[in-house]
Design a protein around this motif. Structure first.
Motif, short mmCIF file in Angstrom:
data_model
loop_
_atom_site.label_atom_id
_atom_site.label_comp_id
_atom_site.label_asym_id
_atom_site.label_seq_id
_atom_site.Cartn_x
_atom_site.Cartn_y
_atom_site.Cartn_z
N LEU A 154 0.82 -1.22 0.00
CA LEU A 154 0.00 0.00 0.00
C LEU A 154 0.85 1.27 0.00
N HIS A 155 2.14 1.09 0.20
CA HIS A 155 3.02 2.26 0.29
C HIS A 155 3.94 2.39 -0.91
N MET A 156 3.71 1.60 -1.93
CA MET A 156 4.61 1.67 -3.09
C MET A 156 3.83 1.75 -4.40
N SER A 157 4.46 2.33 -5.42
CA SER A 157 3.88 2.30 -6.76
C SER A 157 4.58 1.25 -7.60
N GLY A 158 5.82 0.94 -7.23
CA GLY A 158 6.57 -0.05 -8.00
C GLY A 158 7.47 -0.88 -7.10
N LEU A 159 7.76 -2.09 -7.54
CA LEU A 159 8.67 -2.97 -6.82
C LEU A 159 9.69 -3.46 -7.85
N SER A 160 10.97 -3.37 -7.49
CA SER A 160 11.96 -3.65 -8.53
C SER A 160 12.34 -5.13 -8.61
N LEU A 161 13.07 -5.45 -9.65
CA LEU A 161 13.63 -6.79 -9.85
C LEU A 161 14.94 -6.61 -10.60
N HIS A 162 16.00 -7.28 -10.14
CA HIS A 162 17.28 -7.24 -10.85
C HIS A 162 17.62 -8.62 -11.37
N TYR A 163 17.98 -8.66 -12.63
CA TYR A 163 18.45 -9.94 -13.19
C TYR A 163 19.49 -9.68 -14.27
N TYR A 164 20.67 -10.23 -14.06
CA TYR A 164 21.74 -10.11 -15.05
C TYR A 164 21.92 -11.44 -15.77
N THR A 165 22.23 -11.37 -17.06
CA THR A 165 22.51 -12.56 -17.86
C THR A 165 24.00 -12.87 -17.73
N ILE A 166 24.29 -13.90 -16.97
CA ILE A 166 25.69 -14.31 -16.77
C ILE A 166 25.87 -15.68 -17.40
N THR A 167 26.74 -15.73 -18.40
CA THR A 167 26.84 -16.93 -19.23
C THR A 167 27.35 -18.13 -18.45
N ARG A 168 28.39 -17.93 -17.69
CA ARG A 168 28.96 -19.07 -16.97
C ARG A 168 28.70 -18.89 -15.49
N VAL A 182 11.90 -3.58 -13.66
CA VAL A 182 13.15 -4.35 -13.84
C VAL A 182 14.28 -3.33 -14.06
N ASP A 183 14.73 -2.73 -12.95
CA ASP A 183 15.59 -1.55 -13.14
C ASP A 183 17.09 -1.88 -13.23
N GLU A 184 17.42 -3.15 -13.31
CA GLU A 184 18.77 -3.55 -13.73
C GLU A 184 18.65 -4.87 -14.47
N TRP A 185 19.03 -4.86 -15.74
CA TRP A 185 19.08 -6.09 -16.53
C TRP A 185 20.15 -5.93 -17.60
N GLY A 186 20.60 -7.07 -18.12
CA GLY A 186 21.57 -7.03 -19.21
C GLY A 186 22.66 -8.08 -19.02
N THR A 187 23.56 -8.13 -19.99
CA THR A 187 24.65 -9.10 -19.93
C THR A 187 25.77 -8.59 -19.03
N TRP A 188 26.48 -9.54 -18.44
CA TRP A 188 27.63 -9.19 -17.58
C TRP A 188 28.75 -10.16 -17.94
#
Ligand code: AHR
Length: 492
Positions: A229-243, A293-299
């Motif tokens: 009730l106190h937020m408009s958004g909830l984040s998620l972080h997922y990085y694509t790590i090959t190995r 999803v305020d952090e995503w991408g390859t690493w």
């Protein structure tokens, strides 16, 4: 022949333009050297912001920019980054490379950058090592126009009118670099901090709580249960790590097996978003809280010879494919995913732009953002594609991946061929509709193809004229390792 069917009559939710956002942190050469070179630089700039970068970001219609971190946000003292530059405090960036941060890029500069680009600012406040007062005062400084100490300070620093700041994050990765908190503890802290993130002068803040990393479904459950009730958004972080974290592999020098492994990992985003959304649906069936999803991408491993703390990596067609499938996934989940920010904008991780002195490269990932910009603010439409499996035994992926949207009579389709070496014959139909004026662009190359400073245009968008029409069926061949953007005009 693979069939692609676009059911233009079957509309989904609106694709928020913010899904096409970027993230910029005080990390390596993202801010300094990348975006900000200072007013006295010989590199063309407006109040220190590189003109070439601003133009490039305007071209892809960058909708929103997150700043100043990341882990850096949770130890950033915003008051050190305001006022006369010669008086700003210098500090060591302990998270990233141990270099001196001179605070010459601070709140005024960030908000000026957003104005120049024409995007919404997304400020990320400090919770892990901060105080409620510090966060509250920052919001007051930026957005309050009336009589107050922070408003007066802003005016002293040359800015009479308050800014509009739409998005504000209350902490970052508080399960890790933001304080190693348990979800129950963070949820309580979030409730307390956000109380003082106030809406001043008609500036309505969209408050974003720190969300989970990867598969930490418990975090989402606890946050939704105790703080929704106190937020408009909830984040998620997922990085694509090959190995693995300690052996991520090279960004340019990789095998076909690595290529499929990377795509396989990137495609997990679909499962992640679906599962976190399912938990959110239980607590919030009306979808009042957005998944951000305020952090995503390859690493990957840093480029040889560069500071390991700067996270500088090259960007190939493999990254382009990762961006294509990820953005298709976000489009398809747009009823819940309301914003996403690729990490990061310039010179860090899966960057859309790389710089070297006055030179600038638009990466294959940049071109995907260019190809996909037509989806911004359009309605998702149902798309069906016949796929088969490709890849290696340990990393099987679908050969084709698609999403489609409609704005007025115009339908935009983004289609990726994930096969490393096999082109695909396609048959495209729009049941119940007449589709005219087909135009298409393509990004294609070998899996390792990339732009570098001696060949900045090796990978770039090209017009694609190979679409043939027979009645209401369109036929074409999509080359291996390619992404196409197809636009048609509908009648009926
Ligand atoms: O993007 C680099 C880092 O990755 C960010 O600072 C942090 O939030 C995440 O772990």
């Amino acid at each position: 022949m693979s069939k692609l069917i676009i059911n233009a009559g079957k509309k989904g939710a609106k694709i928020n333009r913010e899904i096409y956002g970027n993230f910029s942190e005080h990390l390596g050469r993202c801010i300094y050297d990348g975006i900000y070179v200072g007013e006295n630089s010989s590199i063309p700039n407006v109040r220190g912001m590189r003109t070439d970068i601003v133009q490039a970001l305007k071209h892809i219609k960058l909708p929103v920019l997150r700043w100043p971190g990341g882990c850096f946000a949770d130890e950033y003292h915003w008051k050190d980054g305001i006022g006369p530059k010669e008086k700003r405090k210098r500090m060591i960036n302990t998270h990233w490379g141990g270099v001196v941060e001179d605070n010459s890029f601070g709140t005024h500069e960030f908000l000026d950058l957003c104005d120049q680009v024409g995007c919404e600012p997304y400020g990320n406040g400090k919770l892990g090592s901060g105080t409620v007062a510090e966060m509250s005062e920052w919001v007051e400084y930026m957005t309050f126009g009336g009589v107050s100490p922070m408003s007066a300070l802003r005016k002293e620093n040359g800015r009479e009118e308050p800014w509009k700041v739409k998005y504000f994050g209350v902490g970052n990765e508080n399960w890790g670099c933001g304080g190693n908190m348990r979800p129950e503890y963070y949820a309580d802290e979030y409730r307390r901090y956000q109380t003082y993130v106030r809406n001043y002068d008609g500036n309505k803040i969209y408050k974003i709580a720190c969300g989970a990393c990867d598969f930490n479904y418990k975090w989402t459950e606890v946050l939704m249960n105790s703080a929704k009730l106190h937020m408009s958004g909830l984040s998620l972080h997922y990085y694509t790590i090959t190995r693995s974290w300690d052996k991520k592999g090279s960004a340019v020098d990789f095998t076909e097996q690595d290529y499929y492994r990377t795509l396989n990992k990137a495609l997990l985003m679909d499962e992640l978003v679906a599962n976190h959304s399912r938990i959110m649906d239980i607590h919030d069936p009306g979808k009042m809280v957005g998944l951000i999803v305020d952090e995503w991408g390859t690493w990957f491993d840093v480029e040889p010879g560069t500071n390991p703390g700067f996270l500088y990596q090259q960007n190939t067609m493999r990254d382009a494919l990762v961006a294509a499938v990820t953005l298709n996934i976000f489009n398809k989940h747009c009823a819940r995913v309301t914003m996403a920010n690729i990490a990061q904008m310039v010179n860090v991780l899966q960057a859309v732009i790389l710089t070297e002195g006055e030179k600038m490269i638009l990466t294959p990932t940049y071109h995907i953002f260019d190809l996909y910009k037509e989806h911004q603010e359009a309605d998702l439409v149902d798309s069906y594609i016949e796929t088969s499996c490709t890849g290696t035994e340990e990393s099987i992926v679908p050969d084709l991946h698609v999403s489609a949207s409609q704005k007025g009579n115009s339908v935009h389709i983004t289609l990726a061929n994930l096969c490393a070496g096999e082109s695909k014959k396609m048959e495209m139909e729009f049941p119940g509709k007449i589709a005219n004026n087909v135009s298409a662009k393509i990004l294609t190359g070998s899996i390792q193809a990339h732009n570098d400073f001696s060949n900045i245009d090796k990978v770039k968008l090209a017009d694609f004229s190979g679409i043939a029409r027979t009645g209401q069926t369109y036929e074409f061949t999509i080359p291996a390792c390619s992404v196409m953007g197809i636009t048609v005009c509908l009648q009926g």
